[in-house]
Write a protein that holds these residues in place. Structure first.
Motif, mmCIF file in Angstrom:
data_model
loop_
_atom_site.group_PDB
_atom_site.id
_atom_site.type_symbol
_atom_site.label_atom_id
_atom_site.label_comp_id
_atom_site.label_asym_id
_atom_site.label_seq_id
_atom_site.Cartn_x
_atom_site.Cartn_y
_atom_site.Cartn_z
ATOM 1 N N VAL A 484 0.810 -1.245 -0.044
ATOM 2 C CA VAL A 484 -0.041 -0.010 0.018
ATOM 3 C C VAL A 484 0.762 1.380 -0.158
ATOM 4 C CG1 VAL A 484 -1.586 1.355 1.390
ATOM 5 C CG2 VAL A 484 -1.845 -1.168 1.107
ATOM 6 N N ILE A 485 1.849 1.186 0.864
ATOM 7 C CA ILE A 485 2.696 2.645 1.013
ATOM 8 C C ILE A 485 3.637 2.680 -0.293
ATOM 9 C CG2 ILE A 485 4.824 3.348 2.178
ATOM 10 C CD1 ILE A 485 3.703 2.206 4.677
ATOM 11 N N PHE A 486 4.204 1.689 -0.701
ATOM 12 C CA PHE A 486 5.084 1.690 -1.888
ATOM 13 C C PHE A 486 4.212 1.938 -3.380
ATOM 14 C CE2 PHE A 486 7.719 -1.392 0.689
ATOM 15 C CZ PHE A 486 8.301 -0.160 1.381
ATOM 16 N N THR A 487 2.969 1.461 -3.435
ATOM 17 C CA THR A 487 2.436 1.799 -4.572
ATOM 18 C C THR A 487 1.924 3.397 -4.815
ATOM 19 O OG1 THR A 487 0.294 0.801 -3.579
ATOM 20 C CG2 THR A 487 1.711 -0.534 -5.075
ATOM 21 N N ARG A 488 1.553 3.707 -3.640
ATOM 22 C CA ARG A 488 1.198 5.207 -3.316
ATOM 23 C C ARG A 488 2.504 6.011 -3.618
ATOM 24 N NH1 ARG A 488 -3.096 5.365 1.714
ATOM 25 N NH2 ARG A 488 -4.458 3.997 0.872
ATOM 26 N N VAL A 507 12.432 3.357 -3.520
ATOM 27 C CA VAL A 507 11.231 2.416 -2.899
ATOM 28 C C VAL A 507 12.128 1.026 -2.456
ATOM 29 C CG1 VAL A 507 9.530 0.863 -3.251
ATOM 30 C CG2 VAL A 507 9.362 3.312 -3.867
ATOM 31 N N ALA A 508 12.920 0.710 -3.296
ATOM 32 C CA ALA A 508 13.643 -0.587 -2.875
ATOM 33 C C ALA A 508 14.406 -0.278 -1.783
ATOM 34 C CB ALA A 508 14.544 -0.972 -4.248
ATOM 35 N N CYS A 509 15.360 0.961 -1.533
ATOM 36 C CA CYS A 509 16.108 1.056 -0.534
ATOM 37 C C CYS A 509 15.383 1.401 0.735
ATOM 38 C CB CYS A 509 16.780 2.353 -0.861
ATOM 39 S SG CYS A 509 17.914 2.957 0.384
ATOM 40 N N PHE A 510 14.227 1.929 0.738
ATOM 41 C CA PHE A 510 13.487 2.056 1.657
ATOM 42 C C PHE A 510 12.711 0.698 2.295
ATOM 43 C CE2 PHE A 510 9.390 3.132 4.057
ATOM 44 C CZ PHE A 510 9.947 4.009 4.812
ATOM 45 N N ALA A 511 12.453 -0.101 1.275
ATOM 46 C CA ALA A 511 11.818 -1.489 1.652
ATOM 47 C C ALA A 511 12.738 -2.118 2.189
ATOM 48 C CB ALA A 511 11.261 -2.077 0.524
ATOM 49 N N SER A 512 14.087 -2.141 1.692
ATOM 50 C CA SER A 512 15.205 -3.034 2.721
ATOM 51 C C SER A 512 15.397 -2.447 3.991
ATOM 52 C CB SER A 512 16.533 -2.952 1.613
ATOM 53 O OG SER A 512 16.295 -3.628 0.414
ATOM 54 N N LEU A 514 13.008 -1.070 5.981
ATOM 55 C CA LEU A 514 11.970 -1.415 6.549
ATOM 56 C C LEU A 514 11.628 -2.904 6.824
ATOM 57 C CD1 LEU A 514 9.804 0.194 7.999
ATOM 58 C CD2 LEU A 514 8.619 -0.060 6.164
ATOM 59 N N ILE A 515 11.977 -3.678 5.683
ATOM 60 C CA ILE A 515 11.454 -5.064 5.727
ATOM 61 C C ILE A 515 12.597 -5.974 5.444
ATOM 62 C CG2 ILE A 515 8.912 -4.574 5.332
ATOM 63 C CD1 ILE A 515 9.560 -5.500 2.323
ATOM 64 N N SER A 516 13.760 -5.645 5.250
ATOM 65 C CA SER A 516 15.013 -6.524 5.191
ATOM 66 C C SER A 516 15.334 -6.351 3.685
ATOM 67 C CB SER A 516 14.906 -7.912 5.772
ATOM 68 O OG SER A 516 14.546 -8.626 4.889
ATOM 69 N N ASN A 517 16.730 -6.633 3.442
ATOM 70 C CA ASN A 517 16.936 -6.471 1.987
ATOM 71 C C ASN A 517 16.858 -8.198 1.466
ATOM 72 O OD1 ASN A 517 19.021 -8.167 3.406
ATOM 73 N ND2 ASN A 517 20.789 -7.107 2.208
ATOM 74 N N VAL A 518 16.190 -9.140 2.161
ATOM 75 C CA VAL A 518 15.949 -10.139 1.587
ATOM 76 C C VAL A 518 14.478 -10.079 1.052
ATOM 77 C CG1 VAL A 518 15.280 -12.684 2.092
ATOM 78 C CG2 VAL A 518 17.365 -11.415 3.236
ATOM 79 N N ALA A 519 13.614 -9.378 1.721
ATOM 80 C CA ALA A 519 12.061 -9.512 1.154
ATOM 81 C C ALA A 519 11.875 -8.284 0.339
ATOM 82 C CB ALA A 519 11.368 -9.438 2.344
ATOM 83 N N ALA A 520 12.663 -7.279 0.436
ATOM 84 C CA ALA A 520 12.256 -6.020 -0.315
ATOM 85 C C ALA A 520 12.469 -6.380 -1.963
ATOM 86 C CB ALA A 520 13.382 -4.960 -0.036
ATOM 87 N N PRO A 521 13.677 -6.963 -2.469
ATOM 88 C CA PRO A 521 13.520 -7.178 -3.900
ATOM 89 C C PRO A 521 12.576 -8.063 -4.584
ATOM 90 C CG PRO A 521 15.371 -8.298 -2.590
ATOM 91 C CD PRO A 521 14.828 -7.512 -1.734
ATOM 92 N N THR A 522 12.072 -8.901 -3.626
ATOM 93 C CA THR A 522 10.979 -9.777 -4.143
ATOM 94 C C THR A 522 9.859 -9.001 -4.128
ATOM 95 O OG1 THR A 522 11.850 -11.756 -2.913
ATOM 96 C CG2 THR A 522 9.502 -11.890 -3.326
ATOM 97 N N LEU A 523 9.442 -8.069 -3.409
ATOM 98 C CA LEU A 523 8.299 -7.249 -3.328
ATOM 99 C C LEU A 523 8.603 -6.420 -4.658
ATOM 100 C CD1 LEU A 523 5.811 -5.701 -2.038
ATOM 101 C CD2 LEU A 523 7.429 -4.527 -0.880
#
Length: 796
Positions: A484-488, A507-512, A514-523
């Motif tokens: 929700v956050i990243f699509t907005r 977005v990829a940097c912030f996702a890493s 927030l949710i680790s650099n393992v899950a971020a690229p998959t998202l």
């Protein structure tokens, strides 16, 4: 499990062609998406016949609806026709069954002479029974398999009994089937007993009598009722699966083409079709309840709960036998992870070809490169453990263990976490751990004392912090907050390739972070699918975007303490421990500058905006935010995450109350698992291999320190750094860390290099140990020059 796989697994094999063509519809949706983005003429396509018809120009949602709705109508007509035929057949059979039961109740219950006419048929019936029990014959039997039993009942033939399940003979325990004169005698005896019972006030019917004829009659009707019950429940399941198919395929269509067809088509068309109307559903349920009542009357002597239980048991047995082997194998492979493809990465690697292979009496013996590296590591360890390389038995053993584990980690001869498990094993067996008792005096711990010490340091607050990070990451992903956050955020990036590229990187940097650099690229790779599907062939933007996400996710691994294990390992070795606010103050500006520099490098290397034909620039399809409002569950998860991160940032100020950041990490674990946000399955899916990897690294670091090996290296380091300033040491240390972390795992690099950075910093003016540890952790995340450098690169 994806719905297409779920559909294949739950479908009735004989009815497969009459289910919704989910995969074909999904494929056509992607074709519509590409035509819509490229402003091509949208041509409706007939899935079955391949017929095409042109529509008017224009490229709005109504045009795509006009192309897609006829395909849905076609599938709906197919399903409705099949349902009408099956419903008519099954309910006609139900009427015949009720009539047959009514006639049977009015007939004579003695069955005199019924067995005499069929004594010569026993051998043939035995053959029929063996055939009927064959799984292959059952699997390929037509859906109307109850037909022969119905015809037999009409002709007055009583088929030989055989069980459907283990409780088939429960009505007559210990009773053997008799023939000929014995049958007559048995029937006469049971009839006499029934007449005596009736004279005593107990009315005997065909459903309670104990004669052979009554028993076989009950068995016949039991099979007929059970078969029809299974068919009606299968039809009900057919309706439910197809409704789910329509709902999911229209939802995907709305998401891909930005239409709003779902509610309108489901309510106005699908739910008004015969199979999905409430009267049809009520009719099916009523028929099933009638069968339960008939089974209760004919088999369980009025016990309706027992009748329902036995019918459900027969239904489960039927599912176990009738499902095609292909689907069972498919689910087994999916559960084992065989052949499952992750977002850009294969979870199961192909088998490594052998270097040496020869035949032995015990079978084929193969030696691969991995095995050779493992054997070399063992050989080197044995040699080093028996050589006196440094002073002191403990230090000598420790340097052998350190070399052994470093080679295994660098070569990945065995899984990384398995190598970590070698650390406590070898530290204890070779008695590396010692304890200081007096000035210059050390006591070598026994194996029991060393075991207690090693396992006590492995589960440290750092490990608890890592598990807390996994919990936050899992909660954000499960409640869809991250999407929700990243699509907005991406919605504001527009359609210019350069802007979209930079937005995705941040977005990829912030996702890493927030949710680790393992899950971020998959998202992120999931979010870019619509863009990649609609790019022109041979466009440079596709590979540029994938590479940008991977590199940005690596940079994001340095942004927060929980974004990657190497950061937690660094924090664990810092004295005093660095709080989150200070980490953010340094890491966020470094990450932002790194992202911008990488973006400029990618623009110069790929020129992603250029059209493949060289004429003009491409236009990127805009990412639209999700329309679902925030739920109470999402607000709860957001609140707990914000509170936890805030407490981590001020941990030093509240240290007297909470003790350590590891205790604060318990807050999201308790808050999410106790309220049902996360469950046991989510806990089992945590990256426990990373946890054990970090635990092994902590144990190795303590072992090196406790064995006295660092004290022996102290003089060497001091002489090597004599006369160097902090800046010179940083310039020397940085490229070494960068090269090592490029070729081996970032986590392993930090396990090996952070203790060295700490020791080096302790001998420099001002003792900038924390500074060198911090720099080492940041550079470990920046080692991304190889495809195997970190999980984001492997995923890309």
């Amino acid at each position: 499990m994806k719905f297409s796989s779920s559909l294949k697994f739950n479908a009735i094999a004989e009815w497969w062609d009459d289910y919704i063509a989910y995969d074909a519809l999904k494929k056509y949706i992607y074709q519509l998406e590409k035509q819509q983005v490229n402003r091509e003429q949208i041509v409706p396509h007939d899935i079955e016949a391949g017929e095409q018809s042109s529509l008017l120009g224009g490229h709005d949602a109504s045009e795509t609806d006009a192309a897609f709705v006829p395909l849905l109508d076609q599938e709906l007509r197919k399903i409705t026709l099949f349902y009408e035929l099956q419903e008519k057949e099954f309910f006609e059979e139900l009427e015949e069954l009720e009539e047959a039961i009514k006639k049977q109740e009015e007939a004579d219950i003695t069955g005199e002479g019924r067995y005499e006419d069929f004594e010569d048929m026993d051998d043939d019936e035995d053959d029929d029974e063996s055939i009927s029990r064959s799984p292959d014959v059952r699997r390929h039997a037509p859906s109307s398999s109850v037909g022969p039993f119905r015809r037999a009942a009409i002709r007055g033939v009583t088929p030989r009994r055989y069980s459907l399940s283990s409780n088939e003979d429960a009505d007559a325990p210990g009773r053997a089937h008799s023939k000929g004169p014995m049958a007559k005698l048995s029937n006469t005896f049971h009839s006499l007993r029934d007449s005596v019972s009736s004279s005593n006030g107990f009315e005997r019917t065909i459903w309670t009598s104990r004669s052979d004829y009554a028993y076989d009659t009950r068995l016949l009707f039991k099979r007929r009722i059970t078969n029809l019950y299974i068919q009606l429940t299968n039809l009900r399941s057919y309706v439910e699966i197809n409704y789910s198919g329509f709902r999911k395929i229209i939802k995907k269509y709305d998401k891909v083409t930005y239409s709003e067809l779902k509610d309108r088509y489901l309510h106005q068309v699908v739910e008004r079709a015969l199979p999905f109307t409430q009267p049809s559903k009520d009719k099916l349920n009523h028929g099933i309840n009638v069968l339960v009542d008939l089974y209760s009357k004919c088999v369980t002597r009025g016990d309706r709960s027992l009748a329902k239980e036995q019918l459900r048991l027969h239904q489960r047995e039927n599912i176990a036998w009738e499902r095609d082997t292909v689907w069972r194998q498919m689910i087994g492979q999916e559960r084992r992870g065989e052949g499952v493809i992750a977002e850009g990465a294969t979870l199961v690697k192909p088998e490594e070809p052998p270097v040496i292979s020869f035949q032995t009496p015990a079978g084929q013996f193969k030696i691969t490169k991995r095995k050779m590296r493992f054997l070399f590591s063992i050989f080197l360890f044995v040699v080093m453990i028996n050589l006196k390389m440094v002073q002191g038995v403990e230090a000598n053993n420790c340097i052998a263990i350190l070399t052994f584990c470093t080679i295994l980690w660098a070569t990945e001869a065995i899984p990384l976490f398995v190598t970590s498990m070698f650390v406590p094993l070898l530290l204890v067996l070779f008695r590396v751990i010692r304890r200081k008792v007096d000035d210059g005096e050390f006591y070598r711990l026994t194996t029991h004392e060393a075991t207690v010490y090693v396992f006590s340091i492995m589960f440290s607050p750092t490990i608890m912090l890592l598990i807390g990070g996994f919990t936050i990451s899992s909660a954000l992903s499960k409640t869809n907050i991250d999407r929700v956050i990243f699509t907005r955020v991406l919605y504001f990036a527009g359609s210019k390739p350069r802007t979209v590229l930079l937005a995705f990187m941040f977005v990829a940097c912030f996702a890493s972070m927030l949710i680790s650099n393992v899950a971020a690229p998959t998202l992120c790779f999931t979010l870019v699918r619509p863009i990649l599907r609609t790019l022109p062939p041979k466009s440079a933007f596709g590979p540029c975007l994938i590479l940008a996400i991977a590199l940005a996710a690596n940079i994001g691994g340095q942004s927060s303490p929980i974004s990657s294990p190497q950061n937690l390992i660094a924090i664990g070795d810092m004295d005093p421990t660095l709080d989150w606010s200070k980490w953010f103050a340094v890491a966020l500006p470094v990450s932002a500058i790194s992202i911008v520099l990488i973006w400029l490098l990618l623009l110069a290397s790929y020129n992603p905006a250029r059209s493949p034909d060289g004429e003009g620039e491409i236009e990127i399809r805009a990412i639209r935010p999700t329309k679902e409002p925030f739920t109470l569950k999402q607000y709860w998860v957001s609140f707990i995450c914000i509170i936890t991160i805030a407490l981590w940032c001020i941990e030093h100020e509240i240290e007297d109350y909470v003790g350590d950041m590891g205790v604060i990490a318990l807050l999201p674990i308790v808050a999410f698992f106790s309220t049902g946000i996360l469950r046991k399955d989510d806990f089992e899916k945590f990256a426990w291999t990373i946890v054990f990897l970090a635990m092994g690294g902590i144990a190795l670091g303590k072992g090196v320190l406790s064995s006295g090996l660092f004290e022996l290296l102290d003089e060497v380091i001091r002489k090597a750094l004599d006369g160097f300033s902090v800046y010179v040491v940083v310039l020397i240390l940085s490229p070494i860390v960068l090269v090592i972390s490029t070729f081996i795992s970032h986590t392993i690099a930090s396990v090996l290099l952070v203790p060295i950075a700490k020791e080096v910093g302790s001998h420099l003016p001002g003792q900038p140990a924390n500074l060198l540890i911090f720099i080492t952790a940041l550079i470990c995340s920046a080692g991304m020059g190889m495809p195997v450098s970190g999980f984001p690169n492997q995923t890309a």
